[in-house]
Write a protein that holds these residues in place. Structure first.
Motif, mmCIF file in Angstrom:
data_model
loop_
_atom_site.group_PDB
_atom_site.id
_atom_site.type_symbol
_atom_site.label_atom_id
_atom_site.label_comp_id
_atom_site.label_asym_id
_atom_site.label_seq_id
_atom_site.Cartn_x
_atom_site.Cartn_y
_atom_site.Cartn_z
ATOM 1 N N VAL A 1 0.824 -1.206 0.000
ATOM 2 C CA VAL A 1 0.000 0.000 0.000
ATOM 3 C C VAL A 1 0.861 1.261 0.000
ATOM 4 N N GLU A 2 1.924 1.280 0.809
ATOM 5 C CA GLU A 2 2.780 2.466 0.858
ATOM 6 C C GLU A 2 3.374 2.767 -0.514
ATOM 7 N N MET A 3 3.821 1.729 -1.200
ATOM 8 C CA MET A 3 4.410 1.928 -2.529
ATOM 9 C C MET A 3 3.365 2.442 -3.515
ATOM 10 N N ARG A 4 2.125 1.927 -3.429
ATOM 11 C CA ARG A 4 1.069 2.391 -4.330
ATOM 12 C C ARG A 4 0.689 3.836 -4.034
ATOM 13 N N VAL A 5 0.700 4.228 -2.760
ATOM 14 C CA VAL A 5 0.428 5.623 -2.391
ATOM 15 C C VAL A 5 1.507 6.526 -2.987
ATOM 16 N N MET A 6 2.756 6.152 -2.805
ATOM 17 C CA MET A 6 3.854 6.977 -3.315
ATOM 18 C C MET A 6 3.857 7.035 -4.835
ATOM 19 N N LYS A 7 3.466 5.946 -5.492
ATOM 20 C CA LYS A 7 3.392 5.957 -6.953
ATOM 21 C C LYS A 7 2.335 6.948 -7.429
ATOM 22 N N GLN A 8 1.196 6.985 -6.756
ATOM 23 C CA GLN A 8 0.153 7.948 -7.126
ATOM 24 C C GLN A 8 0.648 9.383 -6.961
ATOM 25 N N ILE A 9 1.353 9.626 -5.872
ATOM 26 C CA ILE A 9 1.893 10.964 -5.627
ATOM 27 C C ILE A 9 2.921 11.314 -6.698
ATOM 28 N N ASP A 10 3.802 10.371 -7.010
ATOM 29 C CA ASP A 10 4.827 10.637 -8.014
ATOM 30 C C ASP A 10 4.199 10.828 -9.397
ATOM 31 N N ASP A 11 3.194 10.042 -9.728
ATOM 32 C CA ASP A 11 2.510 10.210 -11.013
ATOM 33 C C ASP A 11 1.873 11.594 -11.108
ATOM 34 N N ALA A 12 1.252 12.054 -10.017
ATOM 35 C CA ALA A 12 0.641 13.387 -10.009
ATOM 36 C C ALA A 12 1.704 14.477 -10.129
ATOM 37 N N ARG A 13 2.841 14.265 -9.472
ATOM 38 C CA ARG A 13 3.942 15.225 -9.573
ATOM 39 C C ARG A 13 4.405 15.345 -11.013
ATOM 40 N N LYS A 14 4.625 14.211 -11.640
ATOM 41 C CA LYS A 14 5.090 14.207 -13.034
ATOM 42 C C LYS A 14 4.057 14.841 -13.960
ATOM 43 N N ALA A 15 2.779 14.507 -13.750
ATOM 44 C CA ALA A 15 1.710 15.049 -14.602
ATOM 45 C C ALA A 15 1.630 16.568 -14.509
ATOM 46 N N SER A 16 1.982 17.099 -13.349
ATOM 47 C CA SER A 16 1.919 18.553 -13.164
ATOM 48 C C SER A 16 3.166 19.255 -13.689
ATOM 49 N N GLY A 17 4.176 18.469 -14.056
ATOM 50 C CA GLY A 17 5.425 19.051 -14.534
ATOM 51 C C GLY A 17 6.349 19.520 -13.419
ATOM 52 N N MET A 18 6.050 19.112 -12.198
ATOM 53 C CA MET A 18 6.851 19.520 -11.037
ATOM 54 C C MET A 18 8.067 18.616 -10.892
ATOM 55 N N SER A 19 9.210 19.207 -10.616
ATOM 56 C CA SER A 19 10.419 18.419 -10.374
ATOM 57 C C SER A 19 10.445 17.940 -8.923
ATOM 58 N N GLN A 20 11.274 16.950 -8.669
ATOM 59 C CA GLN A 20 11.455 16.510 -7.285
ATOM 60 C C GLN A 20 12.024 17.644 -6.441
ATOM 61 N N GLU A 21 12.886 18.436 -7.028
ATOM 62 C CA GLU A 21 13.480 19.572 -6.324
ATOM 63 C C GLU A 21 12.391 20.570 -5.897
ATOM 64 N N GLN A 22 11.471 20.862 -6.802
ATOM 65 C CA GLN A 22 10.376 21.788 -6.477
ATOM 66 C C GLN A 22 9.492 21.215 -5.382
ATOM 67 N N LEU A 23 9.189 19.931 -5.485
ATOM 68 C CA LEU A 23 8.375 19.276 -4.465
ATOM 69 C C LEU A 23 9.079 19.311 -3.118
ATOM 70 N N ALA A 24 10.370 19.057 -3.124
ATOM 71 C CA ALA A 24 11.144 19.089 -1.887
ATOM 72 C C ALA A 24 11.073 20.463 -1.232
ATOM 73 N N GLU A 25 11.205 21.514 -2.035
ATOM 74 C CA GLU A 25 11.124 22.873 -1.497
ATOM 75 C C GLU A 25 9.753 23.143 -0.890
ATOM 76 N N LEU A 26 8.701 22.654 -1.549
ATOM 77 C CA LEU A 26 7.341 22.880 -1.044
ATOM 78 C C LEU A 26 7.094 22.224 0.309
ATOM 79 N N ILE A 27 7.691 21.044 0.511
ATOM 80 C CA ILE A 27 7.408 20.329 1.765
ATOM 81 C C ILE A 27 8.522 20.456 2.794
ATOM 82 N N GLY A 28 9.616 21.116 2.418
ATOM 83 C CA GLY A 28 10.664 21.407 3.389
ATOM 84 C C GLY A 28 11.633 20.287 3.689
ATOM 85 N N VAL A 29 11.933 19.460 2.674
ATOM 86 C CA VAL A 29 12.942 18.417 2.834
ATOM 87 C C VAL A 29 13.893 18.488 1.638
#
Length: 74
Positions: A3-31
């Motif tokens: 389940v954890e992997m499927r949750v993270m896959k959904q989040i990563d798919d949404a990130r990619k669909a929005s055109g957001m980089s991992q770096e941008q996501l990291a800045e948004l959540i503070g890690v």
């Protein structure tokens, strides 16, 4: 896939669909970008607070994400 992997896959798919980089996501959540990478790959467990922040940052509803992840468990 658990389940954890499927949750993270959904989040990563949404990130990619929005055109957001991992770096941008990291800045948004503070890690670091490395931590985001490990969380999205389910190599480093995300806390509930981090998972909520990840979902919020990519425009997903955590309850819906978890429900989809659980329903696809087989």
């Amino acid at each position: 896939m658990d389940v954890e992997m499927r949750v993270m896959k959904q989040i990563d798919d949404a990130r990619k669909a929005s055109g957001m980089s991992q770096e941008q996501l990291a800045e948004l959540i503070g890690v670091s970008q490395g931590q985001v990478s490990r969380m999205l790959a389910a190599k480093s467990p995300a806390s509930l607070a981090e998972t909520i922040k990840l979902c919020d940052a990519v425009g997903l509803d955590l309850a819906a994400v978890v429900a989809r992840a659980e329903s696809s468990a087989g």
